[in-house]
Motif scaffolding. Sequence first.
Motif, PDB file in Angstrom:
ATOM      1  N   VAL A 114       0.850  -1.191   0.000  1.00 50.06           N
ATOM      2  CA  VAL A 114       0.000   0.000   0.000  1.00 50.06           C
ATOM      3  C   VAL A 114       0.887   1.242   0.000  1.00 50.06           C
ATOM      4  N   ASN A 115       1.998   1.153   0.721  1.00 48.01           N
ATOM      5  CA  ASN A 115       2.993   2.234   0.735  1.00 48.01           C
ATOM      6  C   ASN A 115       4.219   1.805  -0.069  1.00 48.01           C
ATOM      7  N   TRP A 116       4.607   2.635  -1.022  1.00 48.86           N
ATOM      8  CA  TRP A 116       5.852   2.359  -1.741  1.00 48.86           C
ATOM      9  C   TRP A 116       7.035   2.671  -0.831  1.00 48.86           C
ATOM     10  N   ASN A 117       6.784   3.612   0.058  1.00 51.00           N
ATOM     11  CA  ASN A 117       7.806   4.050   1.009  1.00 51.00           C
ATOM     12  C   ASN A 117       7.206   4.100   2.403  1.00 51.00           C
ATOM     13  N   VAL A 118       7.891   3.506   3.345  1.00 50.67           N
ATOM     14  CA  VAL A 118       7.459   3.495   4.734  1.00 50.67           C
ATOM     15  C   VAL A 118       8.630   2.922   5.512  1.00 50.67           C
ATOM     16  N   THR A 119       8.633   3.061   6.818  1.00 51.89           N
ATOM     17  CA  THR A 119       9.682   2.419   7.607  1.00 51.89           C
ATOM     18  C   THR A 119       9.035   1.416   8.552  1.00 51.89           C
ATOM     19  N   MET A 120       9.382   0.144   8.353  1.00 55.23           N
ATOM     20  CA  MET A 120       8.793  -0.928   9.156  1.00 55.23           C
ATOM     21  C   MET A 120       9.808  -1.455  10.182  1.00 55.23           C
ATOM     22  N   ILE A 121       9.320  -1.681  11.384  1.00 53.56           N
ATOM     23  CA  ILE A 121      10.146  -2.191  12.477  1.00 53.56           C
ATOM     24  C   ILE A 121       9.555  -3.525  12.925  1.00 53.56           C
ATOM     25  N   SER A 122      10.411  -4.511  13.101  1.00 56.17           N
ATOM     26  CA  SER A 122       9.927  -5.846  13.475  1.00 56.17           C
ATOM     27  C   SER A 122       9.815  -6.010  14.988  1.00 56.17           C
ATOM     28  N   GLY A 123       8.638  -6.429  15.410  1.00 59.15           N
ATOM     29  CA  GLY A 123       8.452  -6.909  16.777  1.00 59.15           C
ATOM     30  C   GLY A 123       8.125  -8.383  16.676  1.00 59.15           C
ATOM     31  N   LYS A 124       9.163  -9.167  16.452  1.00 61.41           N
ATOM     32  CA  LYS A 124       8.946 -10.601  16.255  1.00 61.41           C
ATOM     33  C   LYS A 124       8.614 -11.250  17.590  1.00 61.41           C
ATOM     34  N   PHE A 125       7.449 -11.866  17.661  1.00 60.03           N
ATOM     35  CA  PHE A 125       7.150 -12.613  18.896  1.00 60.03           C
ATOM     36  C   PHE A 125       6.557 -13.979  18.595  1.00 60.03           C
ATOM     37  N   LEU A 126       6.210 -14.210  17.319  1.00 64.65           N
ATOM     38  CA  LEU A 126       5.736 -15.527  16.928  1.00 64.65           C
ATOM     39  C   LEU A 126       6.919 -16.351  16.437  1.00 64.65           C
ATOM     40  N   GLY A 127       7.184 -17.438  17.122  1.00 71.89           N
ATOM     41  CA  GLY A 127       8.210 -18.361  16.669  1.00 71.89           C
ATOM     42  C   GLY A 127       7.575 -19.484  15.872  1.00 71.89           C
ATOM     43  N   ARG A 128       8.283 -20.557  15.724  1.00 71.66           N
ATOM     44  CA  ARG A 128       7.778 -21.650  14.897  1.00 71.66           C
ATOM     45  C   ARG A 128       6.517 -22.268  15.472  1.00 71.66           C
ATOM     46  N   PHE A 129       6.312 -22.114  16.776  1.00 70.81           N
ATOM     47  CA  PHE A 129       5.148 -22.739  17.402  1.00 70.81           C
ATOM     48  C   PHE A 129       4.264 -21.706  18.079  1.00 70.81           C
ATOM     49  N   GLY A 130       4.271 -20.495  17.533  1.00 73.05           N
ATOM     50  CA  GLY A 130       3.403 -19.473  18.074  1.00 73.05           C
ATOM     51  C   GLY A 130       4.121 -18.543  19.033  1.00 73.05           C
ATOM     52  N   GLY A 131       3.351 -17.755  19.756  1.00 70.11           N
ATOM     53  CA  GLY A 131       3.906 -16.788  20.687  1.00 70.11           C
ATOM     54  C   GLY A 131       3.086 -16.781  21.966  1.00 70.11           C
ATOM     55  N   THR A 132       3.536 -15.986  22.933  1.00 72.35           N
ATOM     56  CA  THR A 132       2.859 -15.958  24.225  1.00 72.35           C
ATOM     57  C   THR A 132       2.402 -14.546  24.579  1.00 72.35           C
ATOM     58  N   THR A 133       1.503 -14.473  25.531  1.00 69.14           N
ATOM     59  CA  THR A 133       1.060 -13.171  26.019  1.00 69.14           C
ATOM     60  C   THR A 133       2.234 -12.355  26.533  1.00 69.14           C
ATOM     61  N   ALA A 134       3.105 -12.999  27.286  1.00 71.86           N
ATOM     62  CA  ALA A 134       4.242 -12.268  27.858  1.00 71.86           C
ATOM     63  C   ALA A 134       5.039 -11.584  26.758  1.00 71.86           C
ATOM     64  N   ASN A 135       5.299 -12.319  25.681  1.00 71.48           N
ATOM     65  CA  ASN A 135       6.100 -11.733  24.608  1.00 71.48           C
ATOM     66  C   ASN A 135       5.299 -10.743  23.766  1.00 71.48           C
ATOM     67  N   ALA A 136       3.990 -10.967  23.646  1.00 68.90           N
ATOM     68  CA  ALA A 136       3.155  -9.988  22.941  1.00 68.90           C
ATOM     69  C   ALA A 136       3.165  -8.659  23.688  1.00 68.90           C
ATOM     70  N   ILE A 137       3.066  -8.715  24.994  1.00 75.88           N
ATOM     71  CA  ILE A 137       3.089  -7.488  25.798  1.00 75.88           C
ATOM     72  C   ILE A 137       4.420  -6.766  25.612  1.00 75.88           C
ATOM     73  N   LYS A 138       5.492  -7.537  25.635  1.00 75.21           N
ATOM     74  CA  LYS A 138       6.807  -6.906  25.459  1.00 75.21           C
ATOM     75  C   LYS A 138       6.928  -6.253  24.087  1.00 75.21           C
ATOM     76  N   ALA A 139       6.377  -6.919  23.076  1.00 73.80           N
ATOM     77  CA  ALA A 139       6.455  -6.351  21.726  1.00 73.80           C
ATOM     78  C   ALA A 139       5.651  -5.058  21.621  1.00 73.80           C
ATOM     79  N   VAL A 140       4.441  -5.066  22.192  1.00 72.85           N
ATOM     80  CA  VAL A 140       3.619  -3.847  22.154  1.00 72.85           C
ATOM     81  C   VAL A 140       4.333  -2.727  22.912  1.00 72.85           C
ATOM     82  N   ASN A 141       4.846  -3.058  24.076  1.00 70.31           N
ATOM     83  CA  ASN A 141       5.561  -2.048  24.878  1.00 70.31           C
ATOM     84  C   ASN A 141       6.788  -1.510  24.152  1.00 70.31           C
ATOM     85  N   TYR A 142       7.446  -2.394  23.405  1.00 74.03           N
ATOM     86  CA  TYR A 142       8.660  -1.997  22.683  1.00 74.03           C
ATOM     87  C   TYR A 142       8.380  -0.806  21.768  1.00 74.03           C
TER      88      TYR A 142
END
Length: 467
Positions: free
Chosen positions: A263-291
């Motif tokens: 949708v954007n040809w130009n934008v700056t994206m930052i990764s908050g990776k919290f899903l691993g090969r078997f999903g993610g957890t609330t604890a890590n989701a909270i940390k990603a949002v806080n990040y």
Amino acid sequence: MNRHHGTTDSHSHLRRRSGISKLIRTLSVVALALAFAFTTAVSSAAPANGPAFVPNEVLVQYRAGTSEAQQNAARGRVNGQRAEVIRERLELAKLPAGANVQAAIAALQSDPAVEFAEPNWIYTHSATSDDPYYTNGSLWGMYGDELTVSTSVAPNQYGSQAEEAWAADHTGSKSVYVGVIDEGIQYTHPDLDGNIWVNPFDPADGVDNDRNGYVDDIRGWDFANGDNSIYDGGRKGTADKHGTHVAGTIGAEGGNGIGVVGVNWNVTMISGKFLGRFGGTTANAIKAVNYFTDLKTLHGLNIVATNNSWGGGGYSQGLLDAITRGAQQNILFIAAAGNSEANNDETASYPSNYNTTEGAGYDAVIAVAAIDSSGRLASFSNYGATTVDLGAPGVGVPSTLPVDTYGSYSGTSMAAPHVTGGAALYASTHAGASAADIRAAILGSTVPTASLAGKTVTGGRLNVGGY
Ligand SMILES: [Ca+2]
Ligand SMILES: [Ca+2]
Ligand SMILES: [Ca+2]
Ligand SMILES: [Ca+2]
């Protein structure tokens, strides 16, 4: 409930971890001749048919003003140990092996020092691959009513109308930032590499120069593995497909003569990776949002939204609190509505059902259903007249994949990033717009759509043509 978010079909495994067998159930749903593989992790500690959570762990929020001794006493009720402090007074606690998590939560809740205790839910992402490689001319989700930028493809009124914005030279801006809370991203992909953040505040020197708690978070952070490598798929692309695909819809490079365009040809994206090969957890989701909230407050980065193409757990006060803190800093939380054909008004789907109005004065959460290229509600898509805001392209969506390739996925996971891309595009042409302004613009510009009438708040589909 647990069909809600699955993964690409490579995730169908049986696995044993920590002595707890993890049953991963695969359900096949046939729609549009596509096989949708939903995989679900269910721990033996989970209630029958309930959302999955990490065994022997709980999130505990202590009340303001409680002493360390009071917290220790509360935790002692369940023979727990503090594993990690997530945020002030919010901790991840370990319980003894075999502990009954629900009983422990009840015991903790009865302690006056505890504001709330809850399971550490497990989330998985949602995506279904129908065609392993990108086929030219199928990027219908970017199309509009008229032929504008492209002349070799037919228009499609059910696309996001991004083409019409582009025709007005509105193609996004690198000064607009978006957080991708998901799997990681193949940041070296030639159609993405120019639109991925390179942290100027924390060069790679083994020191947390900006003191945000993450050493050398150069392109974001991997909360799933606790490291700074946001891409872990190697040279064969064995991981981070979903996150890479989502990123491409938000902001694959346009006008570079290759592959797809976001949708954007130009934008700056930052990764908050919290899903691993078997999903993610609330604890890590909270940390990603806080990040992302912390990055915005610490450095003044113009982070306008996070994309959240995941779900599957139950209600989490801790996660809602984190989303609310982001909302207070003008960060929208754009979420996939879910892939279980369910009515979210009747059966709440998280995180898309969260609402930040109480804590932030407006609702920063936008819940997105998926439509197909004929404007139909996708067969798998969740909906909700009061809980799902709008529809967006989510069937047969081509985008970037590791390594350096492309492929077409379907899911509300694919619909949400069209909306997130729209939020970033709007921000690029409306400097100073608040998150509430952007939300109002997105919901206010939808096109009435028969399949979404009575099934979404707006009754309409995404329309970024005027952004
Ligand atoms: Ca550093
Ligand atoms: Ca840092
Ligand atoms: Ca990593
Ligand atoms: Ca491109």
